[in-house]
Design a protein around this motif. Structure first.
Motif, PDB file in Angstrom:
ATOM      1  N   GLU A 174      79.057  59.150  38.487  1.00 39.82           N
ATOM      2  CA  GLU A 174      80.304  59.540  39.169  1.00 39.82           C
ATOM      3  C   GLU A 174      81.768  59.024  38.461  1.00 39.82           C
ATOM      4  N   PRO A 175      82.763  59.535  38.791  1.00 42.42           N
ATOM      5  CA  PRO A 175      83.928  59.117  38.222  1.00 42.42           C
ATOM      6  C   PRO A 175      84.306  57.303  38.099  1.00 42.42           C
ATOM      7  N   ASP A 176      83.858  56.847  39.066  1.00 39.11           N
ATOM      8  CA  ASP A 176      83.917  55.409  38.928  1.00 39.11           C
ATOM      9  C   ASP A 176      82.755  54.457  38.403  1.00 39.11           C
ATOM     10  N   GLY A 177      81.861  55.315  37.749  1.00 42.69           N
ATOM     11  CA  GLY A 177      80.883  54.893  36.591  1.00 42.69           C
ATOM     12  C   GLY A 177      79.478  54.662  37.281  1.00 42.69           C
ATOM     13  N   THR A 178      79.363  54.816  38.641  1.00 45.36           N
ATOM     14  CA  THR A 178      78.173  54.906  39.244  1.00 45.36           C
ATOM     15  C   THR A 178      77.187  55.862  39.021  1.00 45.36           C
ATOM     16  N   VAL A 179      75.879  55.797  39.342  1.00 41.95           N
ATOM     17  CA  VAL A 179      75.238  56.839  39.176  1.00 41.95           C
ATOM     18  C   VAL A 179      75.409  57.998  40.006  1.00 41.95           C
ATOM     19  N   ASP A 180      75.002  59.120  39.724  1.00 35.64           N
ATOM     20  CA  ASP A 180      75.092  60.102  41.002  1.00 35.64           C
ATOM     21  C   ASP A 180      73.605  60.067  41.570  1.00 35.64           C
ATOM     22  N   ARG A 181      73.716  59.695  42.920  1.00 32.01           N
ATOM     23  CA  ARG A 181      72.536  59.240  43.602  1.00 32.01           C
ATOM     24  C   ARG A 181      71.541  60.509  43.792  1.00 32.01           C
TER      25      ARG A 181
END
Length: 154
Positions: free
Chosen positions: A128-135
């Motif tokens: 995701e744009p915030d660096g978290t993984v796309d769940r």
């Protein structure tokens, strides 16, 4: 009945040949060409007792090496089991931890994908744009056997 996406195909002749070339390079004095992103992990087959050496992408994280994979070699591992690793031209021993639960994968997958974007594309895992993984991507990858192997040098 299993879906087509979950059917495992054996490696193609091209894949086997490419892996053999990479294994040779990682064992040679020319390893520096690839060893910044790739290592060799050697595991024992649970049933056969045969050694399998696989080139895999990795990320350094908190004193461990993280390897994201859907490949069958990781099914030979048991948590805490010792494996041989060829890392940056040197042979080391490591303890393996196979991570398959969603919460831990969600925390570690961004590390793996950021270090090796090609792995993210291959596994179908985006950030995701915030660096978290796309769940949603992560859940699809998990349905196809995705895991992260954490190798802790000993």
């Amino acid at each position: 009945m299993s879906s087509q996406a979950s059917v495992r195909r054996p490696p193609s002749r091209f894949q086997r040949t490419g892996d053999a070339v990479v294994r040779s390079l990682l064992r040679s004095p020319l390893h520096r060409v690839l060893s910044g992103r790739l290592l060799l992990v050697t595991v024992l087959g649970r049933k056969s007792g045969r050694e399998y050496t696989n080139p895999v992408g990795y990320a350094d994280h908190d004193g461990a090496l993280l390897v994201g994979t859907t490949a069958g070699w990781r099914r030979n591992l048991r948590d805490g089991e010792a494996v041989r690793v060829r890392l940056r031209g040197s042979e080391i021993r490591a303890r393996a931890e196979v991570i398959t639960d969603e919460a831990r994968l969600a925390a570690l997958a961004p590390v793996v994908v950021s270090a090796n974007p090609i792995h993210g594309r291959y596994a179908g895992i985006g950030l995701e744009p915030d660096g978290t993984v796309d769940r949603d991507d992560l859940r699809r990858a998990m349905a196809n056997g995705y895991a992260i192997v954490r190798l802790i040098p000993v």
